[in-house]
Design an enzyme around this catalytic site. Sequence first.
Site, PDB file in Angstrom:
ATOM      1  N   GLY A   1       0.823  -1.191   0.000  1.00  0.00           N
ATOM      2  CA  GLY A   1       0.000   0.000   0.000  1.00  0.00           C
ATOM      3  C   GLY A   1       0.864   1.251   0.000  1.00  0.00           C
ATOM      4  O   GLY A   1       2.077   1.207   0.238  1.00  0.00           O
ATOM      5  N   CYS A   2       0.232   2.383  -0.257  1.00  0.00           N
ATOM      6  CA  CYS A   2       0.980   3.637  -0.362  1.00  0.00           C
ATOM      7  C   CYS A   2       1.532   4.082   0.992  1.00  0.00           C
ATOM      8  O   CYS A   2       2.736   4.368   1.118  1.00  0.00           O
ATOM      9  CB  CYS A   2       0.103   4.720  -0.976  1.00  0.00           C
TER      10      CYS A   2
END
Length: 433
Positions: free
Chosen positions: A201-202
């Site tokens: 994920g970011c």
Amino acid sequence: MSSATFSSTCFLKGSEVKVSSLKSKNGNCKLHVGGSTSLSAKRLQISNAKQEKEVRVALLGASGYTGAEIIRLLANHPYFGITVMTADRNAGKSMDSVFPHFITQKDLPVLVSTSDADFSDVDAVFCCLPHGTTQEIIKGLPKGLKIVDLSADFRLRNVSEYEEWYGQPHRAPDLQEEAVYGLTEILREEIKNAHLVANPGCYPTSIQLPLVPLIKANLIEHKNIIVDAKSGVSGAGKKFTAFFHISMLVCSSNMFQFLLASISSVSGNCAGRGAKVANLYTELTEGIMSYGVTRHRHVPEIEQGLSDAAHSKVTISFTPHLMPMTRGMQSTIYVEMASGVTADNLYQQLKVSYQDEEFVRLLEKDAVPRTHDVRGSNYCYINVFPDRIPGRAIIISVIDNLVKGASGQALQNLNIMMGFPENTGLGYLPLFP
């Protein structure tokens, strides 16, 4: 060693072509070919077997922001060519009718529904579908494909933890055992031979890249780690997507086909393009909004990576915020240093850890990382500052949430999986202003 350059000029049917070679500091040689604008591409062809698009790529969920970013990055990739693109709600349309900025990309295939996709001429898959839908899709794909999944469906090794945080049972536990977490700079060797890579994920990317080397070196305490993170709105679909209700599938005799048909109601949300009241201009502009306070779904992913580095359980305090900007992410991390350690020790450790990395850059001391300076690129910029509170330090990390935080890292991973230099197709400078 200083750089050395040689160049020569030749003429092809009245057009000037300049060929130069630049030797970099590490001894690698880069070839640059340039010439007058009158030189047709058809008249200058470099003889190289790998100039053909030898890796055929399927892009599932092409109509979301991460899917579109994959297309942008692959436009100049010498080895990867897109042969299949799915977008259930936009099936039958051209990509430029969904994203007009692709009007020049005439070779892109027409969008099809996932159930109609033909994988017979595919070598690799980017999966940009919403969380909760990907497990069944990937389980139904032909064997032998290399897959990078940009959803959260394979990031958590513990399937019970997945159910706790995502509200539904894991539907492909056997595949979960095969999945490799794709934090490229940390797990490069594991990625090389992977069949399925769970793209990070970011937020976890921006947080783990600075913290993992420091935890491994025993320079910071595993307690009292506080993360204040801020993201642009293009990532909001991943952050505000409603649960995909598929409990009725239990009664279906053909679960896979039913799921494919059902995706049309939510496809694209994972990539941040779904319509939501919370993301309207008047709801977001001129303000900051905290969300997922104490229960953001990226928490177990971050803690899993930090605990692996520490060989013991690490728990963090994490609060994300949505900012009125299109793209960009900043994580401001507050840490307690181990006894006798200084902020300069943290800086030097990160410098050693990433000195040979292309995409993770430690800035000069006192330089403050800004999201503007990584926009549109696969870079992560980091710096360390001593806190006013003795024994503590502040770490700032910035990325583009759509590139290093999603599609760029996904391409970096697939490059490794297919045996190509991992920076292929990722040589984009940041966009500023």
